[in-house]
Design a protein around this motif. Structure first.
Motif, mmCIF file in Angstrom:
data_model
loop_
_atom_site.group_PDB
_atom_site.id
_atom_site.type_symbol
_atom_site.label_atom_id
_atom_site.label_comp_id
_atom_site.label_asym_id
_atom_site.label_seq_id
_atom_site.Cartn_x
_atom_site.Cartn_y
_atom_site.Cartn_z
ATOM 1 N N ALA A 3 -19.098 16.929 19.943
ATOM 2 C CA ALA A 3 -19.695 16.028 19.336
ATOM 3 C C ALA A 3 -21.334 16.307 19.475
ATOM 4 O O ALA A 3 -22.046 15.924 18.532
ATOM 5 C CB ALA A 3 -19.616 14.741 20.130
ATOM 6 N N VAL A 4 -21.969 17.087 20.313
ATOM 7 C CA VAL A 4 -23.336 17.351 20.491
ATOM 8 C C VAL A 4 -23.643 18.328 19.487
ATOM 9 O O VAL A 4 -24.546 18.312 18.784
ATOM 10 C CB VAL A 4 -23.722 18.218 21.695
ATOM 11 N N ILE A 5 -22.767 19.476 19.411
ATOM 12 C CA ILE A 5 -23.136 20.475 18.678
ATOM 13 C C ILE A 5 -22.803 20.302 16.923
ATOM 14 O O ILE A 5 -23.312 21.161 16.295
ATOM 15 C CB ILE A 5 -22.616 21.794 19.118
ATOM 16 N N LEU A 373 -24.118 33.163 13.470
ATOM 17 C CA LEU A 373 -23.038 33.073 14.439
ATOM 18 C C LEU A 373 -23.228 31.318 14.864
ATOM 19 O O LEU A 373 -22.086 30.894 14.993
ATOM 20 C CB LEU A 373 -23.247 33.543 15.798
ATOM 21 N N ALA A 374 -24.416 30.850 14.843
ATOM 22 C CA ALA A 374 -24.600 29.469 15.347
ATOM 23 C C ALA A 374 -23.843 28.575 14.447
ATOM 24 O O ALA A 374 -23.514 27.365 14.649
ATOM 25 C CB ALA A 374 -25.867 29.058 15.585
ATOM 26 N N VAL A 375 -24.064 28.788 13.122
ATOM 27 C CA VAL A 375 -23.675 27.903 12.045
ATOM 28 C C VAL A 375 -21.991 28.236 11.872
ATOM 29 O O VAL A 375 -21.240 27.114 11.445
ATOM 30 C CB VAL A 375 -24.299 28.185 10.659
ATOM 31 N N ARG A 376 -21.378 29.596 11.934
ATOM 32 C CA ARG A 376 -20.065 29.940 11.390
ATOM 33 C C ARG A 376 -19.236 29.522 12.774
ATOM 34 O O ARG A 376 -18.058 29.399 12.413
ATOM 35 C CB ARG A 376 -20.298 31.249 10.864
ATOM 36 N N LEU A 377 -19.467 29.681 14.051
ATOM 37 C CA LEU A 377 -18.733 29.955 15.230
ATOM 38 C C LEU A 377 -18.830 28.674 16.065
ATOM 39 O O LEU A 377 -19.976 27.940 15.879
ATOM 40 C CB LEU A 377 -18.938 31.123 16.111
ATOM 41 N N ARG A 378 -17.932 28.398 16.546
ATOM 42 C CA ARG A 378 -18.254 27.323 17.753
ATOM 43 C C ARG A 378 -19.536 27.844 18.540
ATOM 44 O O ARG A 378 -19.433 29.036 18.768
ATOM 45 C CB ARG A 378 -16.791 27.178 18.509
ATOM 46 N N LEU A 379 -20.121 26.926 18.961
ATOM 47 C CA LEU A 379 -21.510 27.273 19.535
ATOM 48 C C LEU A 379 -21.167 27.984 20.905
ATOM 49 O O LEU A 379 -21.712 28.882 21.287
ATOM 50 C CB LEU A 379 -22.519 26.162 19.885
ATOM 51 N N THR A 380 -20.146 27.596 21.689
ATOM 52 C CA THR A 380 -19.642 28.110 22.886
ATOM 53 C C THR A 380 -19.470 29.767 22.647
ATOM 54 O O THR A 380 -19.877 30.513 23.532
ATOM 55 C CB THR A 380 -18.446 27.596 23.725
ATOM 56 N N ARG A 381 -18.648 30.121 21.535
ATOM 57 C CA ARG A 381 -18.555 31.381 21.372
ATOM 58 C C ARG A 381 -19.755 32.055 21.102
ATOM 59 O O ARG A 381 -19.849 33.260 21.251
ATOM 60 C CB ARG A 381 -17.608 31.518 20.167
ATOM 61 N N ALA A 382 -20.407 31.686 20.131
ATOM 62 C CA ALA A 382 -21.806 32.303 19.683
ATOM 63 C C ALA A 382 -22.692 32.352 21.012
ATOM 64 O O ALA A 382 -23.293 33.402 21.132
ATOM 65 C CB ALA A 382 -22.457 31.364 18.845
ATOM 66 N N LEU A 383 -22.941 31.618 21.818
ATOM 67 C CA LEU A 383 -23.515 31.505 23.231
ATOM 68 C C LEU A 383 -23.127 32.938 24.166
ATOM 69 O O LEU A 383 -23.674 33.373 24.647
ATOM 70 C CB LEU A 383 -23.476 30.259 23.786
ATOM 71 N N ALA A 384 -21.497 32.968 24.180
ATOM 72 C CA ALA A 384 -20.867 33.937 25.009
ATOM 73 C C ALA A 384 -21.498 35.187 24.283
ATOM 74 O O ALA A 384 -21.796 36.385 25.028
ATOM 75 C CB ALA A 384 -19.713 33.974 24.848
ATOM 76 N N GLY A 425 -31.540 34.430 21.219
ATOM 77 C CA GLY A 425 -32.827 33.416 20.949
ATOM 78 C C GLY A 425 -32.221 32.529 19.865
ATOM 79 O O GLY A 425 -32.616 31.133 19.975
ATOM 80 N N ALA A 426 -31.879 32.820 18.574
ATOM 81 C CA ALA A 426 -31.506 32.070 17.758
ATOM 82 C C ALA A 426 -30.360 30.990 18.008
ATOM 83 O O ALA A 426 -30.419 29.876 17.687
ATOM 84 C CB ALA A 426 -31.205 32.965 16.327
ATOM 85 N N VAL A 427 -29.203 31.613 18.469
ATOM 86 C CA VAL A 427 -28.285 30.693 18.784
ATOM 87 C C VAL A 427 -28.583 29.715 20.210
ATOM 88 O O VAL A 427 -28.103 28.480 20.109
ATOM 89 C CB VAL A 427 -27.049 31.463 19.520
ATOM 90 N N PHE A 428 -29.503 30.111 20.972
ATOM 91 C CA PHE A 428 -30.012 29.097 21.909
ATOM 92 C C PHE A 428 -30.679 27.892 21.413
ATOM 93 O O PHE A 428 -30.418 27.000 21.887
ATOM 94 C CB PHE A 428 -30.614 29.944 23.185
ATOM 95 N N VAL A 429 -31.758 28.357 20.441
ATOM 96 C CA VAL A 429 -32.522 27.429 20.003
ATOM 97 C C VAL A 429 -31.569 26.242 19.360
ATOM 98 O O VAL A 429 -31.669 25.026 19.196
ATOM 99 C CB VAL A 429 -33.541 27.800 18.880
ATOM 100 N N VAL A 430 -30.651 26.657 18.409
ATOM 101 C CA VAL A 430 -29.783 25.588 17.827
ATOM 102 C C VAL A 430 -28.932 24.831 18.966
ATOM 103 O O VAL A 430 -28.875 23.551 18.856
ATOM 104 C CB VAL A 430 -28.708 26.376 16.910
ATOM 105 N N PHE A 431 -28.511 25.565 19.854
ATOM 106 C CA PHE A 431 -27.714 24.720 21.070
ATOM 107 C C PHE A 431 -28.654 23.587 21.570
ATOM 108 O O PHE A 431 -28.287 22.572 21.676
ATOM 109 C CB PHE A 431 -27.336 25.787 22.103
ATOM 110 N N LEU A 432 -29.864 24.287 21.915
ATOM 111 C CA LEU A 432 -30.793 23.107 22.748
ATOM 112 C C LEU A 432 -31.147 21.968 21.824
ATOM 113 O O LEU A 432 -31.226 20.858 22.238
ATOM 114 C CB LEU A 432 -32.040 23.680 23.249
ATOM 115 N N SER A 433 -31.490 22.219 20.464
ATOM 116 C CA SER A 433 -31.762 21.242 19.481
ATOM 117 C C SER A 433 -30.676 20.179 19.175
ATOM 118 O O SER A 433 -31.061 18.956 19.087
ATOM 119 C CB SER A 433 -32.077 21.978 18.208
ATOM 120 N N MET A 434 -29.336 20.582 19.475
ATOM 121 C CA MET A 434 -28.262 19.607 19.463
ATOM 122 C C MET A 434 -27.984 18.825 20.377
ATOM 123 O O MET A 434 -27.281 17.832 20.253
ATOM 124 C CB MET A 434 -26.923 20.320 19.032
ATOM 125 N N LEU A 435 -28.631 19.265 21.622
ATOM 126 C CA LEU A 435 -28.755 18.300 22.746
ATOM 127 C C LEU A 435 -29.497 17.182 22.914
ATOM 128 O O LEU A 435 -29.497 16.245 23.587
ATOM 129 C CB LEU A 435 -28.818 19.136 24.065
#
Length: 503
Positions: A3-5, A373-384, A425-435
């Motif tokens: 729900a967050v991401i 990756l942040a848009v196409r994958l689940r964020l947890t996979r992109a973060l890994a 860094g790109a994946v991480f910024v999207v992740f934080l923004s969604m929190l």
């Protein structure tokens, strides 16, 4: 965490400035804002460490200068003020977000010119003073730009392009500053290096000045602009006096407790790293039970941060632990990569070429892949994937350390390092923004992104001590391993969802 991401809980936010209604104009804006923030960052971090190393400053003291980078970590202390107040005059002329950005641009230029005229490093406290001011105004610019970005793009689909644009601009500017400053310093001196980059930092200001979201009559515009310039001069002067006063107190306290170049601060740093988690764990039971009308949740200064812990409850602890480890490799690489390259007998020009012609395309490619990756994958996979790449980006410096000096070696190491950390860094910024709760975009993003760098930057300040004990190779093995350790937290945060206020 789905729900967050997914961004489902974030309401659509209208454009806050005339002329930013199209995706193309927003993309161009964030290229420019990323460039504005990235250009000065290298000058108080990586380039400053190279300058100090060339002047023969002790490696432990160079590590202490890494703590200047803690200032962006503490941006949550003044971020709520940027959400609540406008710069006098500039707020009416440019709008609240752009007004703070314009003031920050002036502060960045002034601080960098001051660093140019103190570039002999004859007085290290004076060097530290202007480095702190440069870090403060760079961070203030980032807080305003990040809040504006979250307002303009409330979903992962809209965040992805703006994040890519921002990081392309940011990393392009870091690369330009790194390579340009090193080459100019090698052929002229450090003063000219800082003056050249200061001129580059000033260049975006006239472009940003053409953006006036507040439509006003000509006379009112003139009065607002004149008021803003006067207020800016006063604010810049006060920030100088405040930084000098606080710096003097810190130096006296350090001398009183015996901290010097011979001090092993590693244990102290590790204890400080644990304190935020212990404090949060102690306060969580009370925060979780707060009602909507509680003062701590309504306060302008405290409320945005209490809201983070209230919404995520006890799951905020593994969430923040993950955030703390994720950028470890990136920060520690910035701290000691240049001292390592100098110790490995690379000249400044070769280092500058690597940071320019090699790092720029590598970094931009990494950012582009991370955004996709942040848009196409689940964020947890992109973060890994980002964490694995970050570890490899650090470990490549171990290989560099054991190779004979060669342009090809440093080019390969730089390319992998920049690509990996750009993607991460790109994946991480999207992740934080969604929190972030869209009610507090500036303050909450400032807190989360600042907290993400607290542990890495505390350790970076002790990096000289650590490298002295385990060598440069041991330091980069360790930093890569710490970045990879973030993967261990992913199963704990994969299903984290924010709590909603009862109707």
């Amino acid at each position: 965490m789905s729900a967050v991401i997914s961004g489902a809980s974030l309401p659509e936010t209208p454009s806050v400035a005339t002329g930013l209604d199209s995706a193309r104009s927003r993309f161009a804006l964030y290229l420019l804002l990323g460039f504005s923030a990235g250009l000065p960052y290298y000058m108080f971090s990586t380039i400053l460490s190279a300058r100090l190393a060339k002047h023969g400053v002790d490696l432990v003291l160079i590590g202490f200068f890494g703590w200047v980078q803690l200032l962006p970590t503490l941006k949550f202390l003044w971020a709520p003020l940027l959400d609540r107040f406008s710069v006098p005059g500039f707020g009416r002329f440019f709008g609240p977000r752009l007004g703070w950005i314009m003031l920050s641009q002036l502060g960045i230029f002034a601080a960098m010119v001051a660093m140019a005229f103190t570039s002999s490093d004859a007085s290290l406290p004076l060097t530290a003073l202007f480095a702190v001011l440069l870090a403060f105004w760079t961070t203030t610019l980032e807080v305003s730009a990040d809040a504006w970005r979250i307002e303009l793009a409330p979903t992962p689909e809209t965040q992805g392009p703006l994040t890519a644009a921002n990081l392309w601009g940011y990393r392009s500017a870091m690369v330009a500053a790194g390579s340009g400053a090193l080459i100019v310093a090698d052929h002229a001196n450090w003063a000219w290096a800082y003056l050249v980059i200061a001129a580059g930092a000033f260049a975006p200001l006239p472009i940003l000045a053409t953006m006036r979201p507040q439509a006003r009559a000509g006379r009112a515009r003139g009065v607002a602009l004149a008021t803003g310039l006067g207020a800016s001069a006063v604010i810049l002067g006060l920030s100088l006096l405040l930084a000098a006063g606080v710096g003097a107190l810190v130096l006296r306290a350090a001398a009183a407790i015996g901290i010097s170049a011979k001090t092993d601060a590693t244990t102290t740093v590790l204890v400080l790293c644990l304190l935020p988690f212990l404090i949060m764990a102690a306060l969580l039971p009370r925060i979780v039970g707060l009602s909507a009308g509680a003062w701590a949740r309504r306060s302008t200064m405290v409320g945005p941060y209490v809201d983070i812990f209230w919404r995520f409850g006890y799951k905020v602890l593994p969430l923040l632990a993950f955030v703390s480890f994720y950028r470890m490799g990136d920060v520690l690489t910035l701290a000691l990569s240049k001292p390592l390259e100098i110790a490995a007998h690379y000249d400044l020009t070769t280092m500058g070429i690597a940071d320019g012609f090699v790092a720029l395309p590598s970094s931009m490619a990494g950012v582009a892949l991370g955004a996709v990756l942040a848009v196409r994958l689940r964020l947890t996979r992109a973060l890994a994937l980002g964490a694995i790449g970050s570890a490899l980006g650090n470990w490549i410096f171990v290989w560099l350390w054991f190779q004979p000096p060669s342009p090809h070696v440093i080019y390969i190491a730089t390319a992998l390092d920049q690509f990996a950390h750009g993607m991460e860094g790109a994946v991480f910024v999207v992740f934080l923004s969604m929190l972030v709760n869209p009610r507090y975009p500036g303050a909450q993003y400032a807190f989360l992104s600042g907290f993400a760098f607290l542990l890495p930057r505390l350790l970076a300040g002790a990096g000289g001590n650590i490298a002295r004990h385990i060598g440069f190779d041991g330091f980069f093995w360790l930093s890569g391993g710490l970045s990879l350790a973030a993967v261990l937290f992913l199963p704990l945060i994969a299903r984290v969802q924010p709590r909603e206020e009862a109707a």
